[in-house]
Design a protein around this motif. Structure first.
Motif, PDB file in Angstrom:
ATOM      1  N   PHE A 136     -43.386  70.338  96.356  1.00 18.30           N
ATOM      2  CA  PHE A 136     -42.589  70.449  95.126  1.00 18.30           C
ATOM      3  C   PHE A 136     -43.534  70.496  93.928  1.00 18.30           C
ATOM      4  O   PHE A 136     -44.631  69.942  93.971  1.00 18.30           O
ATOM      5  N   THR A 137     -43.087  71.164  92.866  1.00 14.60           N
ATOM      6  CA  THR A 137     -43.924  71.221  91.660  1.00 14.60           C
ATOM      7  C   THR A 137     -43.032  71.293  90.428  1.00 14.60           C
ATOM      8  O   THR A 137     -41.800  71.341  90.524  1.00 14.60           O
ATOM      9  N   ALA A 138     -43.681  71.279  89.259  1.00 17.40           N
ATOM     10  CA  ALA A 138     -42.947  71.389  88.002  1.00 17.40           C
ATOM     11  C   ALA A 138     -42.364  72.796  87.881  1.00 17.40           C
ATOM     12  O   ALA A 138     -42.946  73.763  88.365  1.00 17.40           O
ATOM     13  N   LEU A 139     -41.215  72.917  87.232  1.00 18.28           N
ATOM     14  CA  LEU A 139     -40.616  74.237  86.997  1.00 18.28           C
ATOM     15  C   LEU A 139     -41.480  74.982  85.981  1.00 18.28           C
ATOM     16  O   LEU A 139     -42.153  74.376  85.145  1.00 18.28           O
ATOM     17  N   ALA A 140     -41.445  76.319  86.047  1.00 15.11           N
ATOM     18  CA  ALA A 140     -42.302  77.113  85.160  1.00 15.11           C
ATOM     19  C   ALA A 140     -41.761  78.524  85.045  1.00 15.11           C
ATOM     20  O   ALA A 140     -41.035  78.994  85.925  1.00 15.11           O
ATOM     21  N   GLY A 141     -42.126  79.194  83.954  1.00 12.44           N
ATOM     22  CA  GLY A 141     -41.756  80.594  83.810  1.00 12.44           C
ATOM     23  C   GLY A 141     -42.410  81.222  82.594  1.00 12.44           C
ATOM     24  O   GLY A 141     -42.824  80.515  81.667  1.00 12.44           O
ATOM     25  N   PHE A 142     -42.526  82.557  82.622  1.00  9.79           N
ATOM     26  CA  PHE A 142     -43.115  83.290  81.502  1.00  9.79           C
ATOM     27  C   PHE A 142     -42.238  83.181  80.255  1.00  9.79           C
ATOM     28  O   PHE A 142     -41.009  83.190  80.354  1.00  9.79           O
ATOM     29  N   LEU A 143     -42.895  83.093  79.094  1.00 12.34           N
ATOM     30  CA  LEU A 143     -42.155  83.173  77.845  1.00 12.34           C
ATOM     31  C   LEU A 143     -41.643  84.596  77.661  1.00 12.34           C
ATOM     32  O   LEU A 143     -42.344  85.567  77.965  1.00 12.34           O
ATOM     33  N   ASP A 144     -40.414  84.690  77.170  1.00 14.35           N
ATOM     34  CA  ASP A 144     -39.903  85.996  76.762  1.00 14.35           C
ATOM     35  C   ASP A 144     -40.448  86.332  75.377  1.00 14.35           C
ATOM     36  O   ASP A 144     -40.910  85.450  74.651  1.00 14.35           O
ATOM     37  N   GLN A 145     -40.352  87.614  74.999  1.00 13.18           N
ATOM     38  CA  GLN A 145     -40.738  87.976  73.638  1.00 13.18           C
ATOM     39  C   GLN A 145     -39.713  87.410  72.664  1.00 13.18           C
ATOM     40  O   GLN A 145     -38.517  87.350  72.960  1.00 13.18           O
ATOM     41  N   GLY A 146     -40.175  86.989  71.501  1.00 17.05           N
ATOM     42  CA  GLY A 146     -39.274  86.432  70.499  1.00 17.05           C
ATOM     43  C   GLY A 146     -38.677  85.102  70.922  1.00 17.05           C
ATOM     44  O   GLY A 146     -37.494  84.856  70.685  1.00 17.05           O
ATOM     45  N   GLU A 147     -39.476  84.268  71.575  1.00 19.00           N
ATOM     46  CA  GLU A 147     -38.966  82.991  72.077  1.00 19.00           C
ATOM     47  C   GLU A 147     -40.007  81.919  71.804  1.00 19.00           C
ATOM     48  O   GLU A 147     -41.196  82.133  72.060  1.00 19.00           O
ATOM     49  N   SER A 148     -39.575  80.756  71.306  1.00 21.22           N
ATOM     50  CA  SER A 148     -40.517  79.644  71.115  1.00 21.22           C
ATOM     51  C   SER A 148     -40.773  78.962  72.462  1.00 21.22           C
ATOM     52  O   SER A 148     -40.036  79.168  73.437  1.00 21.22           O
ATOM     53  N   GLU A 188     -40.380  75.811  73.073  1.00 18.87           N
ATOM     54  CA  GLU A 188     -39.253  74.907  73.340  1.00 18.87           C
ATOM     55  C   GLU A 188     -38.065  75.676  73.922  1.00 18.87           C
ATOM     56  O   GLU A 188     -37.394  75.201  74.855  1.00 18.87           O
ATOM     57  N   GLU A 189     -37.801  76.854  73.356  1.00 21.58           N
ATOM     58  CA  GLU A 189     -36.680  77.665  73.860  1.00 21.58           C
ATOM     59  C   GLU A 189     -36.932  78.139  75.283  1.00 21.58           C
ATOM     60  O   GLU A 189     -36.022  78.176  76.114  1.00 21.58           O
ATOM     61  N   ALA A 190     -38.193  78.497  75.574  1.00 23.99           N
ATOM     62  CA  ALA A 190     -38.530  78.947  76.928  1.00 23.99           C
ATOM     63  C   ALA A 190     -38.347  77.819  77.935  1.00 23.99           C
ATOM     64  O   ALA A 190     -37.843  78.032  79.038  1.00 23.99           O
ATOM     65  N   VAL A 191     -38.755  76.608  77.563  1.00 20.61           N
ATOM     66  CA  VAL A 191     -38.579  75.453  78.454  1.00 20.61           C
ATOM     67  C   VAL A 191     -37.093  75.269  78.763  1.00 20.61           C
ATOM     68  O   VAL A 191     -36.688  75.140  79.926  1.00 20.61           O
ATOM     69  N   ARG A 192     -36.242  75.285  77.708  1.00 14.26           N
ATOM     70  CA  ARG A 192     -34.799  75.053  77.915  1.00 14.26           C
ATOM     71  C   ARG A 192     -34.188  76.176  78.743  1.00 14.26           C
ATOM     72  O   ARG A 192     -33.364  75.931  79.631  1.00 14.26           O
ATOM     73  N   ARG A 193     -34.591  77.411  78.492  1.00 14.41           N
ATOM     74  CA  ARG A 193     -34.022  78.545  79.242  1.00 14.41           C
ATOM     75  C   ARG A 193     -34.432  78.499  80.712  1.00 14.41           C
ATOM     76  O   ARG A 193     -33.595  78.667  81.610  1.00 14.41           O
ATOM     77  N   ILE A 242     -29.787  72.800  84.646  1.00 17.01           N
ATOM     78  CA  ILE A 242     -29.836  71.550  83.867  1.00 17.01           C
ATOM     79  C   ILE A 242     -30.048  71.889  82.395  1.00 17.01           C
ATOM     80  O   ILE A 242     -30.911  72.714  82.071  1.00 17.01           O
ATOM     81  N   ARG A 243     -29.288  71.231  81.527  1.00 17.73           N
ATOM     82  CA  ARG A 243     -29.474  71.389  80.080  1.00 17.73           C
ATOM     83  C   ARG A 243     -30.547  70.410  79.599  1.00 17.73           C
ATOM     84  O   ARG A 243     -30.518  69.228  79.967  1.00 17.73           O
ATOM     85  N   VAL A 244     -31.482  70.927  78.787  1.00 15.58           N
ATOM     86  CA  VAL A 244     -32.604  70.127  78.298  1.00 15.58           C
ATOM     87  C   VAL A 244     -32.521  69.971  76.791  1.00 15.58           C
ATOM     88  O   VAL A 244     -32.163  70.917  76.080  1.00 15.58           O
ATOM     89  N   GLY A 245     -32.845  68.767  76.299  1.00 12.05           N
ATOM     90  CA  GLY A 245     -32.871  68.501  74.863  1.00 12.05           C
ATOM     91  C   GLY A 245     -34.296  68.497  74.341  1.00 12.05           C
ATOM     92  O   GLY A 245     -34.923  69.540  74.177  1.00 12.05           O
TER      93      GLY A 245
END
Ligand SMILES: [Zn+2]
Length: 299
Positions: free
Chosen positions: A187-199, A201-206, A214-217
């Motif tokens: 198992f590992t931490a979740l991860a993903g590429f940032l989209d264009q026009g995304e901070s 923080e927004e990439a983490v939540r998406r 899961i919804r993240v604050g």
């Protein structure tokens, strides 16, 4: 404030911005007997098992493909050179396998060299007009031979995040991607590429929403890691969940679960009774988990 320096960071070279402004200066350094050259072959790096193999100009076989200026250290110019054949007496190892045997400084140099060599290899032509492009500034950029556009190397940002169940909480969210390890206890931490026009923080939540439902604050930055396969920047964060029911994406993920601090701690320590495995110390995910297990981060 302490700073976490990960594998593939910590490059000690001065990248020599002012030297790069003159092609003549770079050419003179490349011809200098005191300059040092780090050979690569098919993106594997020359080494002696526990260190990098730097050669002088005279030892570099003729007919090399690509030479890039990495920078200077103590007034000595350092280059990476891409060899089409394996010369007698040199051993080459892929840059992931050799990392554990190298110093942090050496992994930083390897990251710069490998990422740049692969970028040159993948970008022989101008994306605008299709004409051949040529390296300039010691390989820091390329330039189109027809329309003269500058072509800059890219680094792709990836958000990687350890989500905890609540502020000061006792559970963290780990997932296992589909693919090679889909049927393991890894198992590992979740991860993903940032989209264009995304901070970030927004990439983490998406990403957490897409992969785990899961919804993240709150999102807190922890540290970052260059990942030169081919050229990514892992941006490590901790984040706090606002919902707890997991609905993972079965296309991307084989499993996603909540794990207790004790379970995650046994995994990062590689305890014999650990129920799961997590990435080793070479990966930023390990340090995101460990820093939370040891209560070094406030959320
Ligand atoms: Zn062009």
């Amino acid at each position: 404030m302490s700073e976490t320096v990960h594998t593939y960071a910590g490059n000690p070279l001065d990248r020599g911005e002012s030297l790069r402004r003159s092609e003549e200066t770079i050419a003179a350094l490349a011809a200098d007997d005191t300059s040092l050259f780090l050979p690569f072959h098919k993106l594997e790096v020359a080494n002696d098992g526990d260190g990098l193999c730097w050669l002088e100009r005279a030892a570099i076989p003729a007919g090399y493909r690509q030479e890039i200026f990495l920078g200077t250290r103590d007034n000595v110019a350092h280059f990476a050179v891409d060899l089409p054949e394996v010369p007698t007496g040199l051993t080459f190892t892929d840059c992931r396998s050799i990392a554990a045997a190298l110093s942090t400084e050496e992994t930083g140099i390897v990251a710069q060299a490998r990422a740049q060599l692969e970028w040159h290899h993948r970008n022989p032509f101008c994306a605008l007009c299709g004409a051949p492009s040529q390296p300039e500034r010691g390989g820091q950029i390329r330039r189109c031979t027809s329309c003269e556009s500058y072509i800059h190397p890219r680094t792709d940002p990836v958000a990687i995040m350890l989500v905890v169940d609540e502020p000061g909480g006792n559970r963290c969210l780990l997932g296992r991607p589909n693919g090679r390890l889909a049927n393991s206890n890894f198992f590992t931490a979740l991860a993903g590429f940032l989209d264009q026009g995304e901070s970030i923080e927004e990439a983490v939540r998406r990403e957490v929403w897409e992969e785990a439902g899961i919804r993240v604050g709150a999102v807190r930055y922890h540290s970052s890691q260059p990942w030169p396969f081919s050229s990514q920047l892992m941006i490590g964060c901790h984040a706090v969940a606002e919902t707890h029911e997991i609905r993972f994406d079965p296309v991307e993920m084989a499993d996603v679960q909540w794990f207790s601090r004790a379970e995650a701690g046994a995994a990062v320590d590689q305890a014999t009774d650990a129920a799961i495995r997590v990435p080793g110390a070479m990966a930023i995910a390990h340090h995101l988990i460990r820093s939370w297990v040891q209560a070094e981060v406030e959320l």
